[in-house]
Motif scaffolding. Structure first.
Motif, PDB file in Angstrom:
ATOM      1  N   THR A 103       1.134   0.389   4.649  1.00 57.08           N
ATOM      2  CA  THR A 103       0.372  -0.512   5.527  1.00 57.08           C
ATOM      3  C   THR A 103       0.099  -1.871   4.888  1.00 57.08           C
ATOM      4  O   THR A 103      -0.654  -2.667   5.433  1.00 57.08           O
ATOM      5  N   SER A 140      -8.697   2.558   2.467  1.00 53.67           N
ATOM      6  CA  SER A 140      -8.499   4.003   2.577  1.00 53.67           C
ATOM      7  C   SER A 140      -7.882   4.514   1.277  1.00 53.67           C
ATOM      8  O   SER A 140      -7.078   3.813   0.642  1.00 53.67           O
ATOM      9  N   LYS A 186       6.573   1.321   0.767  1.00 58.52           N
ATOM     10  CA  LYS A 186       5.855   2.579   0.814  1.00 58.52           C
ATOM     11  C   LYS A 186       6.167   3.413  -0.429  1.00 58.52           C
ATOM     12  O   LYS A 186       7.295   3.406  -0.931  1.00 58.52           O
ATOM     13  N   GLY A 187       5.158   4.126  -0.938  1.00 60.23           N
ATOM     14  CA  GLY A 187       5.372   5.079  -2.029  1.00 60.23           C
ATOM     15  C   GLY A 187       5.947   4.441  -3.273  1.00 60.23           C
ATOM     16  O   GLY A 187       5.550   3.349  -3.689  1.00 60.23           O
ATOM     17  N   THR A 219      -5.599   6.460   1.030  1.00 59.40           N
ATOM     18  CA  THR A 219      -4.139   6.567   1.229  1.00 59.40           C
ATOM     19  C   THR A 219      -3.420   5.275   0.866  1.00 59.40           C
ATOM     20  O   THR A 219      -2.194   5.234   0.833  1.00 59.40           O
ATOM     21  N   HIS A 220      -4.195   4.211   0.604  1.00 60.44           N
ATOM     22  CA  HIS A 220      -3.583   2.950   0.195  1.00 60.44           C
ATOM     23  C   HIS A 220      -3.052   3.004  -1.236  1.00 60.44           C
ATOM     24  O   HIS A 220      -2.245   2.160  -1.623  1.00 60.44           O
ATOM     25  N   ARG A 280       0.841  -1.205   0.000  1.00 58.98           N
ATOM     26  CA  ARG A 280       0.000   0.000   0.000  1.00 58.98           C
ATOM     27  C   ARG A 280       0.878   1.258   0.000  1.00 58.98           C
ATOM     28  O   ARG A 280       1.959   1.279   0.589  1.00 58.98           O
ATOM     29  N   TRP A 281       0.404   2.292  -0.672  1.00 54.51           N
ATOM     30  CA  TRP A 281       1.149   3.553  -0.840  1.00 54.51           C
ATOM     31  C   TRP A 281       1.596   4.119   0.505  1.00 54.51           C
ATOM     32  O   TRP A 281       2.678   4.684   0.635  1.00 54.51           O
ATOM     33  N   ASP A 282       0.749   3.968   1.557  1.00 58.37           N
ATOM     34  CA  ASP A 282       1.076   4.532   2.873  1.00 58.37           C
ATOM     35  C   ASP A 282       1.911   3.562   3.729  1.00 58.37           C
ATOM     36  O   ASP A 282       2.143   3.825   4.910  1.00 58.37           O
TER      37      ASP A 282
END
Length: 667
Positions: A590, A644, A597-598, A646-647, A586-588
């Motif tokens: 998690t 979310s 991340k990212g 933010t994922h 996930r991008w955030d």
């Protein structure tokens, strides 16, 4: 009381025997058809087939395993066994055996060590190993092999070949080689010298056998071979991980091309230096007046040698691109441009290849782009044979061409071409296409230009042949991955339609991100295998109709790592591995399995991640109902207790919102 118990037991045994027929089966130890594993259990492809026959009949089987030659001789000379398997039905064997329906096929071949430089015909005069009582003995004798050595086991043959006690080996099934190398931790160091036609493998009984149970075996075997369970058995035992083989083949191809380039450069240098050396010898024998002019002639020769050196550098540059690039069309276009620059008479040129009985332009230089729309029936293509031929008037050949192509030739002013060199491309006797270089001037191409063209044609033939073989290998591997994915789908609630939707959504996102078309196609192709690792997850967890426990969720999360292991480390399948391994990151930060991340998450995994989440929301599962498009978009863009925004990569999410309207009616 004891007597009563014994009486009941005897009655039970008599009852079971009344409704059960026992067949004694003998096998030759031959992986993966049948073998004894490390725990002493009889396993294999043929064993699973007999288990299916038992499930669907009143038959039971007593199985005996021996070395193949012992098993064959025992079955032939005693009446202790009803069946032998698995065996190839040769003409001679059909005179003494009854053969049942074909169960599987194997492809026999002759192999030798990779560093053995003997030709196939030369190997016929040296020792070749085969399995005792193998049908290949007659084949080898017909081929002209003079020194055939018979062995009791295939392992003994492979060991003697690796120890160089024999020059070659004839093997009935490639998977035996794979297993031997893996079990003995050896690197592949073999090459195929000849591959024979595939041969059927099946069970057989003696012609004079009167055991009525064989009729029931015949009926039940026919039923089993048509069942979906048989497909699962095939997928389990007949799949082979070829990623390492593909990578090694690619490295070998690169080495071969590089060697050809060096040898070709050396050959061209010899030709030119030989011509110039003769000229210099004649110059030395000239009169004093000619000697006074020799400095000028030497200067000219020096310039020509410099020109030759530049040509060799250009040739090296052309064929070095074969190793560095995977884009066949770009390689051929760059190579053609380099060839035209090498030939002083040439102004333009093209490479035409045959596909579906139609000749089309595949690479061109010096012509308008309209030439790529030209095509010809294969019967109307100019064919000059396997050597260079000079043609002075193309109009004499372009008589019966399609109207569209005639208009294109007129548009590119092909009628103004006065001089051309042609060479055909072949794979054996199969016509693949041709190469031509052209000039609008009426001229004669030099012998030097013709020789360069000849060498160039042969190298392009080799390159195309290698590309065909590489494509076949890749297609075979993709086919294996797709079959594994299909098996995984049978375990899970996912379907082909689910896979195809994810592929299509991922492709559209990749296109809108302005990724290269080749990359977009790879993402579309390999998104299909994103959950291939689920084949190794217990089916009771995949099929559970309720939410998973924390322990079960930890187990199912392992499917990403399993998928990456199945796909392997070959560079050519890097996109497929990244999708399988990282599509739950996930991008955030998690996600799993590594909490990346990212932009540490590969772009292909970020794309498939959002397509997978949307499709999961829109699809019904044993533990949840399906959501509408509007409900799903709200969960992705606003969030809920599990999902979310933010994922997801913000850029990918933005493009997803723009393109997803085109897919909502597919659910």
């Amino acid at each position: 009381m004891v007597k009563k118990y014994i009486l009941v037991t005897l009655m039970l045994i008599m009852f079971l025997n009344a409704f059960s027929n026992i067949l004694n089966v003998i096998f030759g130890d031959y992986y993966p058809d049948i073998y004894i594993d490390n725990e002493g259990i009889i396993s294999g492809f043929a064993v699973d087939i007999l288990k299916e026959v038992e499930k669907n009949s009143n038959l039971t089987f007593n199985i005996t395993i021996m070395n193949w030659d012992e098993a064959y001789e025992t079955f032939l000379n005693t009446d202790d066994y009803d069946l032998i398997g698995l065996i190839i039905p040769t003409k001679e064997r059909k005179e003494i055996f009854n053969f049942f329906d074909s169960v599987i096929s194997s492809t026999p071949f002759i192999m030798t060590l990779y560093d053995n430089n003997k030709t196939y015909n030369e190997l016929k005069n040296y020792e070749i190993g085969i399995l005792k009582n193998s049908f290949l003995k007659g084949v080898l004798e017909n081929e002209g092999f003079n020194n055939i050595i018979e062995y009791s086991t295939t392992d003994e043959i492979i060991k003697d070949l690796l120890d160089k006690k024999i020059e070659s080996a004839a093997i009935e099934d490639e998977r035996v080689i794979q297993r031997y190398l893996i079990l003995n931790d050896l690197k592949p160091n073999i090459k195929y010298m000849k591959i024979f036609d595939p041969q059927p493998l099946t069970f057989a009984s003696k012609i004079n056998s009167k055991n009525e149970a064989l009729k029931e075996f015949d009926r039940t075997l026919k039923t089993v071979l048509k069942s979906s369970d048989f497909e699962l058995i095939q997928n389990l035992w007949m799949g082979i991980d070829t990623s390492y083989i593909l990578e090694r083949q690619k490295q070998a191809n690169r080495l071969l091309i590089f060697s050809i380039v060096i040898l070709s450069g050396f050959f061209i240098a010899l030709i030119f230096f030989n011509i110039r050396s003769r000229t210099m010898v004649k110059n030395i024998k000239l009169t004093n007046k000619e000697l006074e002019n020799s400095f000028e002639k030497i200067s000219i020769l020096s310039d020509e040698n410099k020109e030759l050196s530049e040509k060799l550098e250009k040739i090296h540059s052309i064929f070095y691109s074969f190793i560095e690039s995977n884009d066949t069309k770009s390689i051929l276009n760059n190579s053609l441009e380099g060839l035209i620059n090498l030939l002083p008479e040439a102004e333009a040129g093209s490479i035409g290849l045959v596909s579906d009985h139609t000749w089309k332009i595949y690479a061109a230089h010096g012509f308008p782009k309209d030439i790529y729309n030209a095509y010809l029936p294969i019967e109307e293509v100019i064919k000059v044979g396997k050597h260079v031929k000079e043609i002075n008037n193309l109009n004499d050949y372009n008589q019966n061409i399609p109207k569209e192509t005639e208009n294109i030739f007129s548009k590119i002013e092909s009628s103004q071409i006065k001089s051309s060199l042609f060479i055909d491309l072949y794979n054996g006797e199969l016509f693949l296409g041709n190469i031509s270089v052209n000039s609008k001037k009426a001229l004669t191409f030099s012998e030097s230009s013709k020789k360069i063209m000849e060498i160039f044609g042969r190298l392009i033939e080799i390159f195309i042949d290698l590309k065909f073989k590489e494509r076949e290998a890749i297609d075979a591997y993709n086919y294996s991955l797709q079959k594994l994915s299909n098996v995984a789908e049978n375990f899970d609630s996912e379907t082909n339609i689910h896979m195809e939707r994810i592929c299509d959504i991922s492709y559209e996102i990749a296109k809108k991100l302005d990724l290269k078309e080749e990359t977009c196609q790879e993402i579309k192709r390999y998104a299909y295998y994103h959950d291939i690792g689920k084949i190794l997850i217990p089916i009771e967890i995949l099929k559970k109709p309720r939410e998973l426990t924390p322990t079960e969720f930890l187990i199912i999360k392992k499917h990403t790592e399993y998928g990456a292991e199945i796909i392997g480390d070959a560079e050519i399948f890097k996109v497929a591995k990244n999708i399988a391994l990282y599509h739950h990151e996930r991008w955030d930060g998690t996600g799993y399995p590594f909490g990346l991340k990212g932009e540490d998450i590969p772009i292909e995994a970020r794309i498939v991640a959002i397509a997978d989440v949307y499709d999961a929301l829109r699809s019904r599962r044993p533990y949840k109902k399906s959501f509408t498009h509007e409900q799903s978009m709200k969960i992705i863009t606003v969030g809920d207790e599990r999902t979310s925004p933010t994922h997801f990569d913000p850029k990918v999410l933005d493009i997803f919102k723009k393109i997803i309207e085109n897919f909502k009616k597919r659910y």
